[in-house]
Motif scaffolding. Structure first.
Motif, PDB file in Angstrom:
ATOM      1  N   SER A  49       0.820  -1.209   0.000  1.00 28.90           N
ATOM      2  CA  SER A  49       0.000   0.000   0.000  1.00 28.90           C
ATOM      3  C   SER A  49       0.860   1.268   0.000  1.00 28.90           C
ATOM      4  CB  SER A  49      -0.946   0.020   1.199  1.00 28.90           C
ATOM      5  OG  SER A  49      -0.216   0.033   2.412  1.00 28.90           O
ATOM      6  N   ASP A  50       2.103   1.174   0.491  1.00 33.69           N
ATOM      7  CA  ASP A  50       2.998   2.334   0.451  1.00 33.69           C
ATOM      8  C   ASP A  50       3.508   2.602  -0.961  1.00 33.69           C
ATOM      9  OD1 ASP A  50       2.736   2.735   3.148  1.00 33.69           O
ATOM     10  OD2 ASP A  50       4.630   1.773   3.688  1.00 33.69           O
ATOM     11  N   ILE A  51       3.510   1.570  -1.802  1.00 32.73           N
ATOM     12  CA  ILE A  51       4.012   1.701  -3.171  1.00 32.73           C
ATOM     13  C   ILE A  51       2.873   1.871  -4.160  1.00 32.73           C
ATOM     14  CG2 ILE A  51       5.320   0.511  -4.971  1.00 32.73           C
ATOM     15  CD1 ILE A  51       6.675  -1.029  -2.710  1.00 32.73           C
ATOM     16  N   ASP A  52       1.702   1.302  -3.863  1.00 35.16           N
ATOM     17  CA  ASP A  52       0.561   1.308  -4.773  1.00 35.16           C
ATOM     18  C   ASP A  52       0.127   2.734  -5.083  1.00 35.16           C
ATOM     19  OD1 ASP A  52      -1.631   0.693  -6.276  1.00 35.16           O
ATOM     20  OD2 ASP A  52      -2.790  -0.158  -4.640  1.00 35.16           O
ATOM     21  N   THR A  53       0.151   3.086  -6.350  1.00 35.00           N
ATOM     22  CA  THR A  53      -0.182   4.455  -6.753  1.00 35.00           C
ATOM     23  C   THR A  53      -1.668   4.771  -6.585  1.00 35.00           C
ATOM     24  OG1 THR A  53      -0.418   3.733  -9.057  1.00 35.00           O
ATOM     25  CG2 THR A  53       1.715   4.624  -8.390  1.00 35.00           C
ATOM     26  N   GLN A  54      -2.509   3.749  -6.428  1.00 36.96           N
ATOM     27  CA  GLN A  54      -3.934   3.973  -6.208  1.00 36.96           C
ATOM     28  C   GLN A  54      -4.230   4.315  -4.747  1.00 36.96           C
ATOM     29  OE1 GLN A  54      -5.916   4.002  -8.848  1.00 36.96           O
ATOM     30  NE2 GLN A  54      -4.187   3.409 -10.125  1.00 36.96           N
ATOM     31  N   SER A  55      -3.278   4.013  -3.872  1.00 40.07           N
ATOM     32  CA  SER A  55      -3.465   4.222  -2.440  1.00 40.07           C
ATOM     33  C   SER A  55      -3.178   5.671  -2.054  1.00 40.07           C
ATOM     34  CB  SER A  55      -2.522   3.294  -1.672  1.00 40.07           C
ATOM     35  OG  SER A  55      -2.496   3.620  -0.318  1.00 40.07           O
TER      36      SER A  55
END
Length: 192
Positions: A56-62
């Motif tokens: 979630s720290d890398i996910d651009t949607q987060s």
């Protein structure tokens, strides 16, 4: 000696070939669209295999994302991945303790950046200080009380360009792109 002349309808063959070509073009365009949507997630999964960071720290949607990963390109031969991101603090890498212990109790800040390594002690001069609702490790840059600066680790670009991660990303992209292209070709061939 004789000859047989074949009455081959070239117009019909040409029409069939044009349909196949247009279906192939649609399949390629759909594959490129899939790449642009799914590449950031695939890359995040490969980073998480090597680094001790939440997806979630890398996910651009987060909303928690600490960087940007985008897929782009107009054709299968021009696909590329662009990425950016800031240098991260240890809070993203299983830092302990998460808050400063009460009183004058001594403590050591530890973190684990890569999954393959043990938790690492950040040093004797590192201390936790609140920044809003998060405690971040700081260290002094001189013998005096001030100035201080935050302890930093790695950024998303550094994680992506790691040899192991970059190799696994390329392998994953090739595998996934072939799967998506085959899927779309099959999908459009079933429709005819």
């Amino acid at each position: 000696m004789g000859a047989i002349y074949i009455d081959f309808d070239c117009r019909k063959a040409r029409k069939e070939l044009e349909q196949i070509s247009s279906k192939a073009e649609v399949a390629v365009n759909r594959t490129i669209g899939d790449f642009k949507k799914r590449a950031p997630g695939w890359i995040g999964q490969e980073i998480v295999k090597e680094y001790n960071i939440k997806k979630s720290d890398i996910d651009t949607q987060s909303k928690k994302s600490v960087g940007s990963i985008k897929g782009s390109g107009a054709g299968l031969d021009t696909l590329q991945i662009s990425y950016s991101g800031r240098v991260l603090t240890p809070i993203h890498f299983s830092m302990t303790p998460k808050v400063r212990p009460d009183g004058k109790k001594k403590y050591r800040v530890r973190m684990k950046v890569k999954k393959s390594q043990r938790k690492k002690v950040l040093g004797n001069g590192v201390f936790l200080a609140p920044t809003g609702n998060v405690w971040i490790p700081f260290h002094r840059t001189s013998d005096k009380r001030l100035p201080i600066e935050a302890v930093k680790t790695v950024s998303i670009p550094q994680m992506i360009t790691n040899q192991n991660v970059e190799r696994s990303i390329k392998e994953r992209m090739n595998t996934e792109l072939w799967k998506r292209l085959e899927h779309h070709i099959q999908q459009y061939s079933d429709r005819s």
